[in-house]
Design an enzyme around this catalytic site. Sequence first.
Site, short mmCIF file in Angstrom:
data_model
loop_
_atom_site.label_atom_id
_atom_site.label_comp_id
_atom_site.label_asym_id
_atom_site.label_seq_id
_atom_site.Cartn_x
_atom_site.Cartn_y
_atom_site.Cartn_z
N CYS A 15 -43.57 3.67 -4.55
CA CYS A 15 -44.36 2.44 -4.61
C CYS A 15 -43.48 1.21 -4.45
O CYS A 15 -43.95 0.15 -4.07
CB CYS A 15 -45.11 2.38 -5.93
SG CYS A 15 -44.00 2.46 -7.34
N GLU A 26 -45.08 -1.42 -18.62
CA GLU A 26 -44.58 -0.33 -19.45
C GLU A 26 -43.06 -0.41 -19.44
O GLU A 26 -42.47 -1.21 -18.72
CB GLU A 26 -45.10 1.01 -18.94
CG GLU A 26 -46.64 1.10 -19.03
CD GLU A 26 -47.19 2.52 -18.99
OE1 GLU A 26 -46.50 3.44 -19.47
OE2 GLU A 26 -48.32 2.69 -18.51
N ASN A 76 -46.16 11.33 -5.44
CA ASN A 76 -44.90 10.97 -4.78
C ASN A 76 -43.66 11.28 -5.63
O ASN A 76 -42.66 11.76 -5.12
CB ASN A 76 -44.93 9.51 -4.31
CG ASN A 76 -45.09 8.54 -5.45
OD1 ASN A 76 -45.75 8.83 -6.44
ND2 ASN A 76 -44.48 7.39 -5.33
N GLU A 99 -50.36 1.20 -12.76
CA GLU A 99 -49.23 0.98 -11.85
C GLU A 99 -49.72 1.37 -10.45
O GLU A 99 -49.94 2.56 -10.18
CB GLU A 99 -48.02 1.80 -12.29
CG GLU A 99 -47.51 1.32 -13.64
CD GLU A 99 -46.37 2.14 -14.24
OE1 GLU A 99 -45.99 1.84 -15.38
OE2 GLU A 99 -45.87 3.06 -13.57
P1 NAD Z 1 -54.43 8.09 -5.44
O1 NAD Z 1 -54.92 6.85 -6.07
O2 NAD Z 1 -55.16 8.65 -4.30
O3 NAD Z 1 -54.37 9.26 -6.52
C1 NAD Z 1 -53.67 9.12 -7.75
C2 NAD Z 1 -54.28 10.07 -8.75
O4 NAD Z 1 -55.61 9.65 -9.02
C3 NAD Z 1 -54.39 11.52 -8.27
O5 NAD Z 1 -54.15 12.37 -9.36
C4 NAD Z 1 -55.83 11.60 -7.81
O6 NAD Z 1 -56.37 12.91 -7.83
C5 NAD Z 1 -56.52 10.74 -8.85
N1 NAD Z 1 -57.79 10.18 -8.44
C6 NAD Z 1 -58.18 9.83 -7.18
N2 NAD Z 1 -59.44 9.35 -7.22
C7 NAD Z 1 -59.85 9.38 -8.52
C8 NAD Z 1 -61.04 9.02 -9.19
N3 NAD Z 1 -62.07 8.51 -8.54
N4 NAD Z 1 -61.10 9.18 -10.53
C9 NAD Z 1 -60.06 9.69 -11.20
N5 NAD Z 1 -58.90 10.07 -10.62
C10 NAD Z 1 -58.79 9.92 -9.30
O7 NAD Z 1 -52.91 7.82 -5.09
P2 NAD Z 1 -51.90 8.80 -4.35
O8 NAD Z 1 -52.25 8.82 -2.91
O9 NAD Z 1 -51.81 10.07 -5.12
O10 NAD Z 1 -50.49 8.02 -4.57
C11 NAD Z 1 -50.02 7.04 -3.71
C12 NAD Z 1 -50.35 5.67 -4.25
O11 NAD Z 1 -49.83 5.52 -5.55
C13 NAD Z 1 -49.72 4.55 -3.44
O12 NAD Z 1 -50.66 3.51 -3.31
C14 NAD Z 1 -48.57 4.08 -4.32
O13 NAD Z 1 -48.16 2.76 -4.13
C15 NAD Z 1 -49.13 4.29 -5.67
N6 NAD Z 1 -48.05 4.41 -6.66
C16 NAD Z 1 -47.79 3.35 -7.47
C17 NAD Z 1 -46.74 3.41 -8.40
C18 NAD Z 1 -46.37 2.25 -9.31
O14 NAD Z 1 -45.57 2.45 -10.23
N7 NAD Z 1 -46.91 1.06 -9.12
C19 NAD Z 1 -45.98 4.56 -8.49
C20 NAD Z 1 -46.28 5.61 -7.63
C21 NAD Z 1 -47.32 5.53 -6.72
O1 6OD Z 2 -39.01 3.93 -12.43
C1 6OD Z 2 -40.12 3.96 -12.96
O2 6OD Z 2 -40.26 3.95 -14.20
C2 6OD Z 2 -41.32 4.02 -12.13
N1 6OD Z 2 -42.51 3.98 -12.78
C3 6OD Z 2 -41.19 4.13 -10.79
C4 6OD Z 2 -42.28 4.14 -9.90
C5 6OD Z 2 -42.10 4.48 -8.63
C6 6OD Z 2 -43.18 4.50 -7.69
O3 6OD Z 2 -43.35 5.34 -6.83
#
Ligand code: NAD
Ligand code: 6OD
Length: 486
Positions: free
Chosen positions: A288, A467, A155, A254
């Site tokens: 997120c 972090e 994202n 995260e």
């Molecule tokens: P995802 O969990 O599907 O994938 C994230 C990464 O993990 C990708 O690189 C993917 O290839 C890898 N991955 C997937 N399965 C794996 C496995 N079994 N072993 C190792 N690696 C693996 O997430 P997404 O769809 O790419 O991103 C969207 C999600 O990320 C949403 O839930 C969003 O809330 C979350 N997100 C959280 C934050 C935060 O800071 N809390 C920030 C951005 C996105």
């Molecule tokens: O601002 C940041 O440092 C951070 N980790 C943002 C995350 C955004 C989620 O999509």
Amino acid sequence: MRCIRNFVDGDFVEHDDGACFDKIDPVDGSVGARVHEADAVLVGRAVTAARRALDGAWGATAVGQRAALLRKVAERIEDRFEDFVAAEVADTGKPVAQARDLDVARAVANFRSFADTVAATGQTSFMTDLAAGRQALNYAVRKPLGVLAVVVPWNLPLLLLTWKLAPALACGNTVVVKPSEQTPSTATLLAEVLAEAGVPPGVYNVVHGSGPGAAGEFLIAHPGIDGVTFTGSTATGAGIMAAVAPRVRPVSFELGGKNAALVFADADIDETLAGLTRSVFANTGQVCLCTERVYVQRPIFDEVAEGLAQRARDLRLGRPQEAGTTTGPLISAEHRAKVLRYYRLAEEAGAKTLVGGGIPELGDGLDGGSWIEPTLWTGLTNVDRPLREEIFGPVAALVPFDTEDEAVALANDTDYGLASSVWTTNLSRGHRVAQRMNVGISWVNTWFLRDLRSPFGGVGLSGIGREGGQHSLDFYSEPTNVCVQL
Ligand code: NAD
Ligand code: 6OD
């Protein structure tokens, strides 16, 4: 056709007969690039290279050297700023202005901020009083955690990668990065920039592929990994935690969110509507931290609902390069299918759709893209799935409340705990309610306003650890306490 390669031990890997996969452009559904897929052997080579670099000259660098290198990396990203913008836009379809002002600008800031933080960080020490007037001196030295797996989502690909990479390098670690298979470009471009800036071979490696049964899983399962820093979905985080548990490796997670906004009757309506428009619809709702639940005090409920719906109608979906475009597509057809399932679930649960609810007809060659209408609902409650599960799209449900306690209870009624935002002109209420939120980040009259030294992370299903500033240094390094009897 553009070809995106793995980067191991300081070189892009030739891959004449290896497997490749397509990177689809979400704007129109065309194939934007071919990506070389890393198999288990190549992932192993990357981990070995990272170990060698850690045990070699990189492991012996001084903090000041690494801080200077991080600053140089920031400069080199600025030199190639528009290349990074173009790469991020090609992968995600996000508006160019957003890629410039948020994604790439934050990558630069991430390197500068952690250069400053690590350079300013001292060690703790304690003088211990012993019997007979003797003393002992305790002091801690920070060492790198080791070879780290850095696994990041699609994202905000460059922002989220550099948010973890900069402190990891600042602390002297080496990394193997697994970017999302949907957004491989900026992590790959960064390899060129890091090498140009003087980061030695093996310190930064990039392996491409998806997660399950592929590069992601190969990396996490590798016994040479000393820790995992991960941003992504809660389900993937849980799987990674289980995979590293037998080897007792530290993790920083995260994860997902189901974030609430609380709008009180004394809020400044214009500022609130502007803030809500960002927090619900920024990056097509794929942040997120985005708000998916909007609780509004009853006297202003209709005004806020109508005002936000009008702002949603004013959003301009279109090609990322067009002036005036505010909103891009979702990342993929699969993700759109998931978001649309929630649009249907909301209807079945009796929601009134104020705006949106389906797929827009944009024409102009865009109909093969993963476009979706920004959407707002009323008429749902916290028991309905669209208010309990993360959707990760440009959508929110508005729900009325009467009292402050009720608003707090509704907002905290979730298994997630990433972020919240409180909208009020009553300063005391702002502080009071913000502190009662069960989240890692609680904003008042703003959203996604970041000081990179402050703690960032979530509670519950939203993650493990914090972090940011010193918190990052604490995860990316291991202290050794030295005790000297004087
Ligand atoms: P995802 O969990 O599907 O994938 C994230 C990464 O993990 C990708 O690189 C993917 O290839 C890898 N991955 C997937 N399965 C794996 C496995 N079994 N072993 C190792 N690696 C693996 O997430 P997404 O769809 O790419 O991103 C969207 C999600 O990320 C949403 O839930 C969003 O809330 C979350 N997100 C959280 C934050 C935060 O800071 N809390 C920030 C951005 C996105
Ligand atoms: O601002 C940041 O440092 C951070 N980790 C943002 C995350 C955004 C989620 O999509």
